[in-house]
Design an enzyme around this catalytic site. Sequence first.
Site, mmCIF file in Angstrom:
data_model
loop_
_atom_site.group_PDB
_atom_site.id
_atom_site.type_symbol
_atom_site.label_atom_id
_atom_site.label_comp_id
_atom_site.label_asym_id
_atom_site.label_seq_id
_atom_site.Cartn_x
_atom_site.Cartn_y
_atom_site.Cartn_z
ATOM 1 N N TRP A 29 30.778 0.065 -1.380
ATOM 2 C CA TRP A 29 30.343 -0.279 0.001
ATOM 3 C C TRP A 29 30.436 -1.724 0.104
ATOM 4 O O TRP A 29 30.317 -2.381 -0.954
ATOM 5 C CB TRP A 29 28.778 0.109 0.007
ATOM 6 C CG TRP A 29 28.061 -0.441 1.409
ATOM 7 C CD1 TRP A 29 27.828 0.168 2.518
ATOM 8 C CD2 TRP A 29 27.541 -1.801 1.549
ATOM 9 N NE1 TRP A 29 27.228 -0.684 3.214
ATOM 10 C CE2 TRP A 29 26.978 -1.790 2.668
ATOM 11 C CE3 TRP A 29 27.472 -2.835 0.529
ATOM 12 C CZ2 TRP A 29 26.343 -2.732 3.400
ATOM 13 C CZ3 TRP A 29 26.785 -3.921 1.271
ATOM 14 C CH2 TRP A 29 26.078 -3.832 2.576
ATOM 15 N N MET A 96 29.015 2.029 -5.147
ATOM 16 C CA MET A 96 28.633 3.089 -4.257
ATOM 17 C C MET A 96 29.109 4.596 -4.662
ATOM 18 O O MET A 96 28.609 5.522 -4.750
ATOM 19 C CB MET A 96 28.503 2.770 -2.967
ATOM 20 C CG MET A 96 27.897 4.061 -2.053
ATOM 21 S SD MET A 96 28.022 3.534 -0.226
ATOM 22 C CE MET A 96 27.284 5.331 0.361
ATOM 23 N N ASP A 224 26.984 -9.359 -13.141
ATOM 24 C CA ASP A 224 26.948 -8.551 -11.778
ATOM 25 C C ASP A 224 25.723 -8.852 -10.954
ATOM 26 O O ASP A 224 24.435 -8.381 -11.563
ATOM 27 C CB ASP A 224 27.339 -7.303 -11.902
ATOM 28 C CG ASP A 224 27.499 -6.488 -10.854
ATOM 29 O OD1 ASP A 224 26.866 -6.936 -9.761
ATOM 30 O OD2 ASP A 224 28.014 -5.427 -10.676
#
Length: 274
Positions: A29, A96, A224
């Site tokens: 996403w 996602m 991340d």
Amino acid sequence: MHYVTTDDNTRLFYKDWGTGRPVILMSGWPLSSDSWDDQAMDIAAAGFRVIAYDRRGFGRSSQPWSGYDYDSLSDDLAAVIKHTEARDATLVGFSMGGGEVARYMSRHQGASVVQAALIASVVPYMMKTEDNPEGTEPAVFEEMTEGMKKDRANFFASFARDFYGDGMLTHPVSEEVLDWTRGMALQASLRSTLECAKSFATTDFRKDLPSFKVPTLIIHGTADKTVPIDASARAAAQAIAGSTLIEYEDAAHGLFATHKERLSADLIAFLRSI
């Protein structure tokens, strides 16, 4: 152009490159299958058939009002597998897309799948709760929603910088890649963008993980900020029996661009391991 039509008449655009054992790539996403192009070319050149599709609501696929929950999204994956007649496939889900892999493995019993890979994935559960203390505070997702409703283009401009770890001192990707990323994000409808954000933020995949009965590769960056590694890859690796976790030191979220050669090499080595 290739399309799959689902049971609710949603048209899903897909690319079908190369020949050999199939590898199905699911994007993150708010991106499309274009985000996978570097890896798709490398994997196809290595002797595999690569199928990469745009999630409903994104890229060149239809933009329906509904169907953005993970049950529906995993049914879309099942439709792609059926339409393309992909057998003995490897599923690769980025961000996602890792949730679609997980829900497919449980909801569809991993039919036709011989390997799975979770790349910078949201699995097993992003939301911070009493029994998931490493998760992300709900307020973060609420702020994201408000930012997108207020000025989606502006939101994605700043989001892309965190996505790739771009800052004052580090520039892992060019300004053009940042612009390209925002362009992909803005191809999606506002409805699909908001509904999918809600789905990946709130869906608990912990009960899906025992359904992984195939060799599973997990890759994640230690820096991340979009999907922090402790609540995702490290937790998934502990829960998926026999999985292999590879950590990219100091890497941010967008590994397909920041570490594209290494990611391609690791994926191809995994594909050749069976």
